[in-house]
Design an enzyme around this catalytic site. Sequence first.
Site, PDB file in Angstrom:
ATOM      1  CD  GLU A 132      -3.049  -0.982   0.197  1.00  0.00           C
ATOM      2  OE1 GLU A 132      -3.017  -0.046  -0.611  1.00  0.00           O
ATOM      3  OE2 GLU A 132      -3.932  -1.864   0.193  1.00  0.00           O
TER       4      GLU A 132
ATOM      5  NE  ARG B  59      -4.005   2.533  -0.910  1.00  0.00           N
ATOM      6  CZ  ARG B  59      -5.290   2.399  -0.617  1.00  0.00           C
ATOM      7  NH1 ARG B  59      -6.005   3.429  -0.271  1.00  0.00           N
ATOM      8  NH2 ARG B  59      -5.870   1.208  -0.667  1.00  0.00           N
TER       9      ARG B  59
ATOM     10  CG  ASP C   9      -5.331  -7.775  -7.862  1.00  0.00           C
ATOM     11  OD1 ASP C   9      -4.279  -7.938  -7.237  1.00  0.00           O
ATOM     12  OD2 ASP C   9      -6.298  -7.133  -7.408  1.00  0.00           O
TER      13      ASP C   9
ATOM     14  CD  GLU D  76     -10.655  -2.571  -8.782  1.00  0.00           C
ATOM     15  OE1 GLU D  76     -11.851  -2.335  -8.471  1.00  0.00           O
ATOM     16  OE2 GLU D  76      -9.701  -2.335  -8.008  1.00  0.00           O
TER      17      GLU D  76
ATOM     18  CB  THR E 181      -1.880  -1.361  -9.284  1.00  0.00           C
ATOM     19  OG1 THR E 181      -3.104  -2.099  -9.296  1.00  0.00           O
ATOM     20  CG2 THR E 181      -1.360  -1.220  -7.872  1.00  0.00           C
TER      21      THR E 181
HETATM   22  C1  DMJ Z   1      -6.513   0.051  -5.102  1.00  0.00           C
HETATM   23  O1  DMJ Z   1      -5.764   0.322  -3.977  1.00  0.00           O
HETATM   24  C2  DMJ Z   1      -5.637  -0.536  -6.185  1.00  0.00           C
HETATM   25  O2  DMJ Z   1      -6.309  -0.513  -7.393  1.00  0.00           O
HETATM   26  C3  DMJ Z   1      -5.250  -1.955  -5.887  1.00  0.00           C
HETATM   27  O3  DMJ Z   1      -4.541  -2.544  -6.950  1.00  0.00           O
HETATM   28  C4  DMJ Z   1      -6.497  -2.752  -5.643  1.00  0.00           C
HETATM   29  N1  DMJ Z   1      -7.384  -2.183  -4.665  1.00  0.00           N
HETATM   30  C5  DMJ Z   1      -7.690  -0.798  -4.698  1.00  0.00           C
HETATM   31  C6  DMJ Z   1      -8.912  -0.427  -5.499  1.00  0.00           C
HETATM   32  O4  DMJ Z   1      -9.934  -1.310  -5.513  1.00  0.00           O
END
Ligand code: DMJ
Length: 643
Positions: free
Chosen positions: A267, A271, A400, A532, A618
């Site tokens: 995270e 982020r 994922d 998503e 992501t």
């Molecule tokens: C986000 O923090 C990112 O997209 C991560 O890859 C998956 N979960 C959340 C959004 O759903």
Amino acid sequence: GGNGGFSMVFRKLPGVSASGMGLRLSQKFVFLLFLSGLVTLCFGALFFLPDSVRLKRIFLSKTETQPVTVGSGSENDVREHLKRPKDQEHPRGMASVKGETSTKLKSLSRKPSVSHEATEERLAGGKAQEDLTLLRSKTESASEKSTSSDHGATSDTFSYKKFKRCLLRPPLGTDDGKPSDPKTNERREKVKEMMKFAWDNYKRYAWGKNELQPLTRNGHIGNIGASIIDSLDTLYIMGLVEEYNDAKDWVQTSLDLNSNGEASLFEVNIRYVGGLLSAYYLTGEELFKNKAVELGEKLLPAFNTPTGIPRGVINLGSGTSWSWGWASAGSSILAEFGTLHLEFVHLTELSGNPIYTEKVMNIRKLLNKIEKPHGLYPNFLSPVSGNWVQHHVSIGGLGDSFYEYLIKSYLMSDKTDDDAKKMYYSALEAIEANLVQKSPGGLTYMAEWRGGILDHKMGHLACFSGGMIGIGADDGAPEKRQHYLDLAAEITHTCHESYTPTKLGPEAFRFDSGAEATATRLSDRYYILRPEVIESYMYMWRLTHDPKYREWGWEAVQALEEHCRVESGFSGIRDVYTLTVSHDNMQQSFFLSETLKYLYLLFSDDDLLPLEDWVFNTEAHPLPIVRKSCLQDEATQDKTVSE
Ligand code: DMJ
């Protein structure tokens, strides 16, 4: 990625109170006398022992040994930045899972379930001790190397001006991506208004906290401003100037990277490191670069395991790391240790320190070599033995973004990273052979795989794969290209089908017992403002320009307005199948960084953050393609293409 929320993964550890020990006054006095003697002795020793510099480094925090200097650009406000020529050079060398998983993250015990690796190693001596020393000295020499250029955060060689010249197009397009069609522009303005509304409420009620709780009008735990860092680039591309400047000021004055709490490596990387990197590449503000590299350094101890596969949780203050309590047998999670590559490559680019790329290449090598059941990558791996711990495979939570980062590593390397390319396309083949299914009603979906048995369930998180397969279609084998584009469109269509009747979709939907993309369990019916499905609309729009993707995006905007907008922000909902919704009181930071950004891009011209130059991490933070040949070529001076 690996989870559904952020705040629970970064919190303070409980302190120890001396007054609660019940000692008598005289005992306290003797104890204090003894303690102060001990401290004096240790401190003295620290300065008189040979090689005291190294010891000081280990015991004192970096800011004490090397004062942080923030860049000169920090005074610029975005308005000035937007006015001045964008390739104006900054001084060189400046200082530098969703579903099940989300619940599991929340049940993280306060105490590490596996002992702290670094502490263990320090005590154990032997090889582990050597590894630790090696790591420290490597990190040190890198910092020492770059201290000359300030704080160790930047290299002498990275030139923002050159980077801008190596882009094929201006990042914000010719007119900030404004679409010529008035209806589309109106929709884009609506999305901008939603961002401003979400931001204003966060600022008013939860400033500096990680997320806004819009019903109770307060902040969700944690004082490291996740929503601020996650919003920087969205505010910037939308031209929300004042808001962006407030965010930047907060980073400068209040972002505390020494927070002594539990943090998820994954995270923090997607982020914070991702958010700061994007902010730097878009604005040229040295402040963001310095913070990104400073933070990157703090993540390194998590890699100090026998295999180099990092553990999932780290204490940024002490550098100790451990595995998630819920992950079986102290394992690390594929989507977590497999979602570091893009950011770490950029940390090396900006700092000139190879260590970041080395760390992620080591993960890559191990995954490339290890035997894979049917060519599939299970979700859990032991950072000690380097073996798979369980045979659960999923394109949704826990797996994922590992797949996403393979194709994006290839694209971000200017299509030079052939290992990433091979790994991606063979993984995709294995996925197609084992997981991709067609429902009786004709919907294509990705099932989950448990030791050879299929679970006919698809998570909302797995819906990113429409976009992923789409952006990878063109570089597949020539005879497969159209097939990949079709597969991407089919998956995106399935995910759109799951968005009903509120026109928002459940956390997970099933394809068994007569179900066709519907949640059959009450516990799967929630929607927490996830991006998503919209992410895939955005990519499919860019790839095909089929107007249905913009229409589907607009449907989602209206649904968000109708069901998720409350008086003081946006909130997730508990059941997408009930029209009288119940709100969950949480405005997730990824709503600002991803959901609203992808919607804005969907209604913008393709020249806003063009895919020829940018890949999105992501968390939807754009990172530039690294054009090594251009960056190294002195003759690029003539090749001015940037604005
Ligand atoms: C986000 O923090 C990112 O997209 C991560 O890859 C998956 N979960 C959340 C959004 O759903």
